[in-house]
Design an enzyme around this catalytic site. Structure first.
Site, mmCIF file in Angstrom:
data_model
loop_
_atom_site.group_PDB
_atom_site.id
_atom_site.type_symbol
_atom_site.label_atom_id
_atom_site.label_comp_id
_atom_site.label_asym_id
_atom_site.label_seq_id
_atom_site.Cartn_x
_atom_site.Cartn_y
_atom_site.Cartn_z
ATOM 1 C CB SER A 191 -0.890 0.019 1.252
ATOM 2 O OG SER A 191 -1.578 1.250 1.400
ATOM 3 C CE1 TYR B 295 -4.746 -1.874 4.280
ATOM 4 C CE2 TYR B 295 -3.639 0.262 4.176
ATOM 5 C CZ TYR B 295 -4.221 -0.824 3.542
ATOM 6 O OH TYR B 295 -4.260 -0.862 2.170
#
Length: 260
Positions: A139, A152
């Site tokens: 990400s 995350y």
């Protein structure tokens, strides 16, 4: 000639969003794919739509037993395994001090442990096939900080590290390992409000669009199909001299802040 002609690939989190678009593109490029997810109805429907080139199998990426069964199924169905796309992931919004341990552990289990188990289980079978590719979904948040998504971000930073180590360890077996690092992509994960059946779809889309117009230099949210094309590049011979790298696809978001 199709870019993935006769190749067999396993894709996690493939029932919707990025994973769905990757599966569709791979089949269009000549691959046979094992579509895996925990969203059984959507996964089965997608595999049925894609026809003989796709099969659905339930896979909880945090379960080593599920991984062993899924990889074995791919080889049993298609004779070999040439590649893996570790796409499955989850996200939760919380400050670090307000994050329950159970929430942190749940995100680590899916995002980080899932990638580890995928590499551990699939790599030996890919090596048996003469080599191939692994693409991990990291990400934008795996390369920088982002308040409110600490769990995350921690897992996505870990995926970048795992990708580099796997690339070093597996290069001698003919396996290339890379990561994609998406920024704002138009999926349910990018807009949790989109999962609310009571939400007004037009209002949600408008709010999300306005947010990313301000944050992203290219002035828009990305599409899952755009990510799929990057994953295709990393899964085919076009990237034959590329391994161990995180590839950012974020519309320029990571580049910095513009004052103009």
């Amino acid at each position: 000639m199709p870019k993935l002609d006769n190749r067999v690939l396993l894709i996690t989190g493939a029932a919707r969003g990025q994973g769905e678009q990757i599966a569709r593109l791979f089949v269009a490029e000549g691959a046979r794919v094992l579509v895996t997810d925990v969203l059984d109805d959507q996964g089965e429907a997608l595999a049925k739509e894609l026809g003989a080139a796709a099969t659905y199998r339930r896979l909880d990426v945090g379960s080593e037993g599920d991984w062993q069964a899924a990889v074995a199924a791919a080889v049993d169905l298609y004779g070999h395994l040439d590649g893996l796309v570790n796409n499955a992931g989850v996200l939760a919004f919380n400050s670090l001090v307000d994050t329950p341990l159970s929430e942190f552990e749940r995100i680590v289990r899916v995002n980080q442990v899932g990638v580890f188990l995928g590499v551990k289980t699939a790599a030996p079978r890919i090596a048996e096939a003469g080599g191939g590719t692994i693409v991990n979904t990291a990400s934008y948040a795996g390369l920088t900080g982002m308040a409110g998504v600490g769990s995350y971000a921690a897992t996505k930073h870990a995926i970048v590290g795992l990708t580099r180590v796997a690339a070093l360890e597996l290069a001698g077996q003919g396996i290339r390992v890379n990561a994609v690092c998406p920024g704002a992509i138009d999926t349910a994960m990018a807009s949790p409000a989109a999962l609310d059946p009571e939400a007004d779809p037009e209002e949600t889309a408008r709010a999300v669009g306005e947010l990313y117009r301000k944050l992203v230099p290219l002035g828009r949210i990305g599409s899952p199909a755009e990510v799929a094309r990057l994953v295709l590049f990393l899964s085919c011979d076009d990237s034959s001299y590329v391994t161990g790298q995180p590839f950012v696809i974020d519309g320029g978001w990571l580049a910095g802040v513009s004052l103009f």
